[in-house]
Design a protein around this motif. Structure first.
Motif, PDB file in Angstrom:
ATOM      1  N   PRO A  22      -7.839  -5.060  -5.258  1.00 46.66           N
ATOM      2  CA  PRO A  22      -9.003  -5.133  -6.138  1.00 46.66           C
ATOM      3  C   PRO A  22     -10.223  -4.545  -5.433  1.00 46.66           C
ATOM      4  CG  PRO A  22      -7.988  -7.285  -5.895  1.00 46.66           C
ATOM      5  CD  PRO A  22      -7.295  -6.360  -4.956  1.00 46.66           C
ATOM      6  N   GLY A  23     -10.995  -3.824  -6.155  1.00 52.21           N
ATOM      7  CA  GLY A  23     -12.181  -3.214  -5.581  1.00 52.21           C
ATOM      8  C   GLY A  23     -11.912  -1.880  -4.911  1.00 52.21           C
ATOM      9  N   ALA A  24     -10.633  -1.567  -4.716  1.00 54.04           N
ATOM     10  CA  ALA A  24     -10.300  -0.302  -4.051  1.00 54.04           C
ATOM     11  C   ALA A  24     -10.634   0.891  -4.925  1.00 54.04           C
ATOM     12  CB  ALA A  24      -8.823  -0.283  -3.673  1.00 54.04           C
ATOM     13  N   GLU A  33       0.831  -1.205   0.000  1.00 62.72           N
ATOM     14  CA  GLU A  33       0.000   0.000   0.000  1.00 62.72           C
ATOM     15  C   GLU A  33       0.867   1.257   0.000  1.00 62.72           C
ATOM     16  OE1 GLU A  33      -2.526  -0.728   3.362  1.00 62.72           O
ATOM     17  OE2 GLU A  33      -3.949  -1.879   2.144  1.00 62.72           O
ATOM     18  N   GLU A  34       1.979   1.226   0.775  1.00 61.95           N
ATOM     19  CA  GLU A  34       2.903   2.370   0.783  1.00 61.95           C
ATOM     20  C   GLU A  34       3.472   2.631  -0.602  1.00 61.95           C
ATOM     21  OE1 GLU A  34       6.086   1.743   3.562  1.00 61.95           O
ATOM     22  OE2 GLU A  34       4.715   1.513   5.256  1.00 61.95           O
ATOM     23  N   LEU A  35       3.694   1.555  -1.350  1.00 63.34           N
ATOM     24  CA  LEU A  35       4.260   1.686  -2.692  1.00 63.34           C
ATOM     25  C   LEU A  35       3.203   1.988  -3.759  1.00 63.34           C
ATOM     26  CD1 LEU A  35       6.876  -1.212  -2.544  1.00 63.34           C
ATOM     27  CD2 LEU A  35       7.317   1.251  -2.471  1.00 63.34           C
ATOM     28  N   GLY A  36       1.939   2.135  -3.323  1.00 61.49           N
ATOM     29  CA  GLY A  36       0.882   2.536  -4.243  1.00 61.49           C
ATOM     30  C   GLY A  36       0.155   1.401  -4.940  1.00 61.49           C
TER      31      GLY A  36
END
Length: 193
Positions: free
Chosen positions: A184-186, A177-180
């Motif tokens: 899925p679904g986000a 998440e930190e790396l972007g």
């Protein structure tokens, strides 16, 4: 990196952030890892494919399917892992209680424990055995001075195991998440009328 305490070995506490843990793991991986023959000076050492694939597969289940049953074919495609090899890895992880399986059309492999309870050390030990830099009982076979280096290697092995145990599958998901990397679904769009 933060070191707190009196500074002596008995009272010091070492607190590592993510980057410190990764840097130490990378530097110390030579213990139980595979080293290509004849390429010592050009490639260095690295974790076996089995270990790397297992970590990637567990990350995939935790990140893309929130620990729920995920089919091998889906993991294999997303992570570029041969499906037959992945099945073998999952059998070892299942025996170790790290994953569970569910049969049927909605089946697959899922995490047997929460992602924050699965350390990378658990995964590596399930596949490769204990992390050891020296032969067990090797000091009896060599000169008495070998006891010194065996003790040092034993201490290093214990420290490396602790570092591997400090990094969990949940930590890897957080790093994604930190790396972007988006789940899925986000990116679902909501239309309001």
């Amino acid at each position: 990196m933060v070191v707190a305490g009196a500074g002596d070995r008995s009272g010091a506490t070492l607190v590592l952030d993510w980057n410190d843990k990764i840097a130490i793991i990378i530097r110390l991986l030579g213990l139980f890892l595979t080293l290509p023959m004849g390429k010592l000076h050009t490639l260095g050492v690295k974790l076996s494919k089995k270990g790397r694939y297992a970590v990637r597969a567990l990350f995939d289940i935790a990140f893309y399917n929130e620990g729920q049953p995920t089919q091998v074919k889906d993991i294999a495609v997303r992570q570029s892992i041969p499906p037959r090899f992945l099945e073998q890895i999952f059998q070892d992880l299942k025996r170790a209680g790290i994953v569970a399986s569910k049969r049927g059309p909605q089946g697959g492999y899922n995490l047997a424990r929460p992602a924050n309870d699965i350390g990378i050390g658990d995964v590596i030990r399930a596949l490769e055995g204990p992390i050891m830099l020296s032969d067990e009982g090797g000091s009896e076979k060599g000169p008495p001075s070998r006891k010194v280096t065996d003790a040092v290697f034993r201490d290093l092995s214990e420290n490396i195991q602790r570092i591997f145990d400090q990094v969990t599958v949940a930590d890897i998901c957080g790093r994604a998440e930190e790396l972007g990397l988006s789940r899925p679904g986000a990116q679902r769009q909501v239309y309001v009328i």
